[in-house]
Design an enzyme around this catalytic site. Structure first.
Site, PDB file in Angstrom:
ATOM      1  N   GLY A   1       0.825  -1.202   0.000  1.00  0.00           N
ATOM      2  CA  GLY A   1       0.000   0.000   0.000  1.00  0.00           C
ATOM      3  C   GLY A   1       0.856   1.248   0.000  1.00  0.00           C
ATOM      4  O   GLY A   1       2.087   1.196  -0.168  1.00  0.00           O
TER       5      GLY A   1
ATOM      6  N   ASP B   1     -14.167   4.623   8.135  1.00  0.00           N
ATOM      7  CA  ASP B   1     -13.825   4.252   6.757  1.00  0.00           C
ATOM      8  C   ASP B   1     -14.306   2.839   6.452  1.00  0.00           C
ATOM      9  O   ASP B   1     -13.570   2.015   5.894  1.00  0.00           O
ATOM     10  CB  ASP B   1     -12.320   4.375   6.517  1.00  0.00           C
ATOM     11  CG  ASP B   1     -11.971   4.386   5.018  1.00  0.00           C
ATOM     12  OD1 ASP B   1     -12.868   4.676   4.202  1.00  0.00           O
ATOM     13  OD2 ASP B   1     -10.812   4.102   4.673  1.00  0.00           O
TER      14      ASP B   1
END
Length: 288
Positions: free
Chosen positions: A18, A140
């Site tokens: 990521g 989120d």
């Protein structure tokens, strides 16, 4: 990589990458004090140099281990086993979830049958209810952060955007945090908000599971935010022709613009759509 980490775990192949670092599979080298520990885990190595001086980036770096330690253990949350730090990296040893996440599952198989969607939502609501009881707002929730372990059990992940508000029901947060398709209207408006932003996001997840696409769409972030603010919830016949009335009722109660009327996680768990498929509050009691 720290000597302590290499002493305790065998670091294996890379399984993910990521913006802030790399995830690798790892195996404990010493018998764990916890008999339930898995033989294979994952180590998430966060590159400190990739984290800018921006307050939000620094917040994300620090919050995930703090929040996971506060919430663990829970069967529907990604568990943190240990933390290591050196001058360049922060290493988090976590449960290994190597099955496709919910985003990939829906992208490859299309909309889910209602019983399967209900099974997933029930587990997600168990996780969210546990977070909220501990004063944690995830902020989120989206299919990419809904993982599955080797037994197919849901694990809510990625608490980098989470915030701890404690036990004060009047506590409020500010700031546009989250992913455009899944963010609640009060966040977009720049108003103060509380834990029910997670229920809006989970409602969007449910809609995506049943329809295969999000309820509030657009070609740009501005267009998506405009659709979220209008909150004009529709059920196109091509996607919802066979959907039950109770599924649509639950979606209306989760994707309710009026925060005072929007369902809580516990209310979702008691809704007839979940209980009719053997999930809901009774399943939550078994898991918590």
């Amino acid at each position: 990589m720290t000597e302590a980490l290499k002493r305790d775990y065998r670091i294996c192949e890379e399984i993910g990458r990521g913006r802030f670092g790399v995830v690798r599979r790892c195996e404990p080298l010493r018998p764990s004090a916890e008999p339930s520990s898995a033989s294979s885990l994952a180590v998430k190595s966060i590159d400190k140099s990739a984290v800018s001086g921006d307050d939000l980036d620094s917040h994300c770096l620090l919050m995930e281990p703090k929040v996971l330690s506060l919430l663990s253990p829970h069967p529907n949350l990604l568990r943190i086993h240990s933390t290591y730090e050196d001058s360049s990296h922060l290493h988090l040893v976590l449960d290994l979830c190597d099955s496709p996440d919910l985003h990939l599952a829906v992208a490859s198989a299309g909309p889910l049958p209602e019983p399967e969607a209900a099974r997933i939502l029930s587990q997600l609501m168990c996780a969210v209810a546990h977070c909220h009881r501990h004063g944690v707002v995830h902020r989120d929730i989206k299919p990419d952060n809904i993982l599955f372990d080797s037994r197919g059990r849901l694990r809510l992940a990625d608490f980098g955007s989470a915030e701890v508000i404690g036990g004060d029901p009047a506590a409020r947060l500010k700031g546009v945090v989250g992913t455009p398709y899944y963010v609640a209207p009060e966040v977009v408006e720049g108003r103060e908000y509380g834990e029910k932003v997670d229920l809006w996001s989970a409602g969007v997840v449910l809609y995506v599971m049943l329809a295969g696409f999000p309820p509030f769409n657009g070609e740009s972030v501005a267009e998506i935010f405009g659709a979220v603010l209008r909150a004009n919830l529709r059920f196109p016949p091509r996607a919802f022709r066979s959907a039950s009335a109770t599924a649509k009722d639950l979606l209306r109660k989760m994707l309710c613009r009026d925060v005072s009327r929007r369902f809580s996680a516990d209310q979702v768990l008691r809704h007839p759509w979940l209980t009719s498929f053997g999930g809901g509050a009774e399943a939550a009691d078994l898991q918590i």
